[in-house]
Design a protein around this motif. Structure first.
Motif, PDB file in Angstrom:
ATOM      1  N   SER A  97       0.830  -1.208   0.000  1.00  0.00           N
ATOM      2  CA  SER A  97       0.000   0.000   0.000  1.00  0.00           C
ATOM      3  C   SER A  97       0.864   1.257   0.000  1.00  0.00           C
ATOM      4  N   PRO A  98       0.452   2.295  -0.730  1.00  0.00           N
ATOM      5  CA  PRO A  98       1.173   3.575  -0.643  1.00  0.00           C
ATOM      6  C   PRO A  98       1.171   4.162   0.762  1.00  0.00           C
ATOM      7  N   PHE A  99       0.142   3.827   1.559  1.00  0.00           N
ATOM      8  CA  PHE A  99       0.122   4.303   2.941  1.00  0.00           C
ATOM      9  C   PHE A  99       1.312   3.747   3.735  1.00  0.00           C
ATOM     10  N   MET A 100       1.694   2.500   3.443  1.00  0.00           N
ATOM     11  CA  MET A 100       2.836   1.915   4.145  1.00  0.00           C
ATOM     12  C   MET A 100       4.114   2.686   3.836  1.00  0.00           C
ATOM     13  N   TRP A 101       4.335   3.009   2.559  1.00  0.00           N
ATOM     14  CA  TRP A 101       5.537   3.735   2.188  1.00  0.00           C
ATOM     15  C   TRP A 101       5.531   5.146   2.777  1.00  0.00           C
ATOM     16  N   ALA A 102       4.367   5.795   2.792  1.00  0.00           N
ATOM     17  CA  ALA A 102       4.298   7.139   3.373  1.00  0.00           C
ATOM     18  C   ALA A 102       4.587   7.114   4.871  1.00  0.00           C
ATOM     19  N   TYR A 155      14.774  19.432  12.553  1.00  0.00           N
ATOM     20  CA  TYR A 155      14.624  19.287  11.101  1.00  0.00           C
ATOM     21  C   TYR A 155      13.791  18.052  10.767  1.00  0.00           C
ATOM     22  N   GLY A 156      14.084  16.944  11.438  1.00  0.00           N
ATOM     23  CA  GLY A 156      13.331  15.719  11.176  1.00  0.00           C
ATOM     24  C   GLY A 156      11.870  15.839  11.570  1.00  0.00           C
ATOM     25  N   ILE A 157      11.595  16.490  12.694  1.00  0.00           N
ATOM     26  CA  ILE A 157      10.204  16.657  13.123  1.00  0.00           C
ATOM     27  C   ILE A 157       9.435  17.522  12.130  1.00  0.00           C
ATOM     28  N   ILE A 158      10.061  18.606  11.659  1.00  0.00           N
ATOM     29  CA  ILE A 158       9.393  19.486  10.696  1.00  0.00           C
ATOM     30  C   ILE A 158       9.058  18.732   9.416  1.00  0.00           C
ATOM     31  N   MET A 159      10.036  17.945   8.927  1.00  0.00           N
ATOM     32  CA  MET A 159       9.792  17.216   7.678  1.00  0.00           C
ATOM     33  C   MET A 159       8.758  16.119   7.870  1.00  0.00           C
ATOM     34  N   ALA A 160       8.739  15.491   9.028  1.00  0.00           N
ATOM     35  CA  ALA A 160       7.727  14.468   9.293  1.00  0.00           C
ATOM     36  C   ALA A 160       6.330  15.084   9.300  1.00  0.00           C
ATOM     37  N   ILE A 161       6.192  16.282   9.856  1.00  0.00           N
ATOM     38  CA  ILE A 161       4.890  16.960   9.850  1.00  0.00           C
ATOM     39  C   ILE A 161       4.477  17.326   8.427  1.00  0.00           C
ATOM     40  N   VAL A 162       5.430  17.798   7.635  1.00  0.00           N
ATOM     41  CA  VAL A 162       5.127  18.160   6.242  1.00  0.00           C
ATOM     42  C   VAL A 162       4.656  16.940   5.453  1.00  0.00           C
ATOM     43  N   ILE A 163       5.345  15.814   5.623  1.00  0.00           N
ATOM     44  CA  ILE A 163       4.963  14.606   4.888  1.00  0.00           C
ATOM     45  C   ILE A 163       3.610  14.091   5.356  1.00  0.00           C
ATOM     46  N   SER A 164       3.367  14.125   6.663  1.00  0.00           N
ATOM     47  CA  SER A 164       2.090  13.611   7.175  1.00  0.00           C
ATOM     48  C   SER A 164       0.907  14.437   6.687  1.00  0.00           C
ATOM     49  N   SER A 188       7.452   8.703  -3.161  1.00  0.00           N
ATOM     50  CA  SER A 188       8.128   9.986  -2.964  1.00  0.00           C
ATOM     51  C   SER A 188       8.229  10.341  -1.484  1.00  0.00           C
ATOM     52  N   MET A 189       7.167  10.072  -0.732  1.00  0.00           N
ATOM     53  CA  MET A 189       7.207  10.345   0.704  1.00  0.00           C
ATOM     54  C   MET A 189       8.225   9.452   1.403  1.00  0.00           C
ATOM     55  N   PHE A 190       8.301   8.202   0.980  1.00  0.00           N
ATOM     56  CA  PHE A 190       9.300   7.305   1.565  1.00  0.00           C
ATOM     57  C   PHE A 190      10.708   7.792   1.251  1.00  0.00           C
ATOM     58  N   GLY A 191      10.947   8.171  -0.002  1.00  0.00           N
ATOM     59  CA  GLY A 191      12.274   8.677  -0.371  1.00  0.00           C
ATOM     60  C   GLY A 191      12.630   9.966   0.354  1.00  0.00           C
TER      61      GLY A 191
END
Length: 257
Positions: A97-102, A155-164, A188-191
């Motif tokens: 599922s794409p949800f898994m990769w995201a 930085y990681g927290i900000i990017m995790a919020i953006v992806i979510s 793309s979200m996984f990458g």
């Protein structure tokens, strides 16, 4: 041949027939090697290093054997039960599922960033505490190194919020109904999560090592702190590069029906 050698302070030497004393015997092997205590200390350190290397070698060997054993067992099982077609990479990517990769991207972005920040704080914090024993003045201004390490986790927290915030529900259940757009969004979200996670991991280690050197150099010579701080600032920019690349990877992501 004269047998009286007179008053001598050292060991008697053999006298030849011509009356010339023979050269003294060479020093013992223990004297050439040095003191027995030093030799024992060096041998003890060598044995400890050898045991440590053996432990690392055993760990790496165990992990390698476990990995290849798992691959071999899975391959034999798939061959026996006529499931060899499932080694197809395309089948694996479309059946997940794409949800898994995201979600994997979100988790890797924040977890690897936190590991890098913790590692960097551990390295530079121990040096600040150790150097502060000799020079207590360094404990305050060297906290900037701790702040740089902590910024890596941010930085990681900000990017995790953006992806979510890019994850949207969709109604498809088969590869045909899910659609290529949703698959592309998940990958793309996984990458992006992988990119920002590893960038911040190595950025945290880099900032921690440079901050450790800055603390020790400052304890010895206060004029070196500003010079090494410039190097630390450039090292912390590596995490920003990862964030920028991750934003570019997810700039055209559109998930949903």
């Amino acid at each position: 041949v004269r047998h009286d050698v007179g008053h001598v302070t050292g060991p008697p030497h053999v006298t030849s027939r011509r009356g010339v004393a023979a050269p003294p015997p060479p020093p013992a092997r223990a004297q050439l090697r040095g003191d027995g205590g030093d030799r024992g200390r060096f041998e003890g350190e060598g044995e400890r290093k050898l045991r440590k290397m053996n432990g690392y070698t055993l760990l790496y060997t165990g992990v390698t054997v476990a990995f290849w054993s798992t691959i071999l067992v899975v391959g034999i099982c798939y061959t026996i039960f006529d499931l060899g077609f499932r080694f197809d990479i395309g089948w694996f990517l479309t059946e997940t599922s794409p949800f898994m990769w995201a979600n994997l991207g979100i988790g890797l972005a924040i977890s690897l960033s936190v590991v890098g920040a913790a590692w960097g704080i551990y390295i530079t914090g121990s040096s600040i505490l150790g150097g502060g024993v000799k020079a207590p003045r360094i404990k305050t201004k060297n906290l900037v190194s701790i702040i740089f390490c902590e910024a890596v986790a941010i930085y990681g927290i900000i990017m995790a919020i953006v992806i979510s915030n890019m994850v949207e529900p969709f109604s498809g259940t088969t590869p045909q109904t899910i659609g290529a757009r949703n698959y592309q969004a998940g990958f793309s979200m996984f990458g992006a999560g992988l990119t920002v996670g590893f960038s911040n991991l190595f950025c945290g280690i880099c900032v921690g090592i440079v901050g450790s050197g800055a603390a020790l150099a400052d304890a010895q010579n206060a004029s070196l702190f500003v010079k090494i701080l410039i190097v630390e600032i450039f090292g912390s920019a590596i995490g920003l590069f990862g964030v920028i690349v991750a934003i570019l990877q997810t700039s055209k992501v559109k998930m949903g029906d």
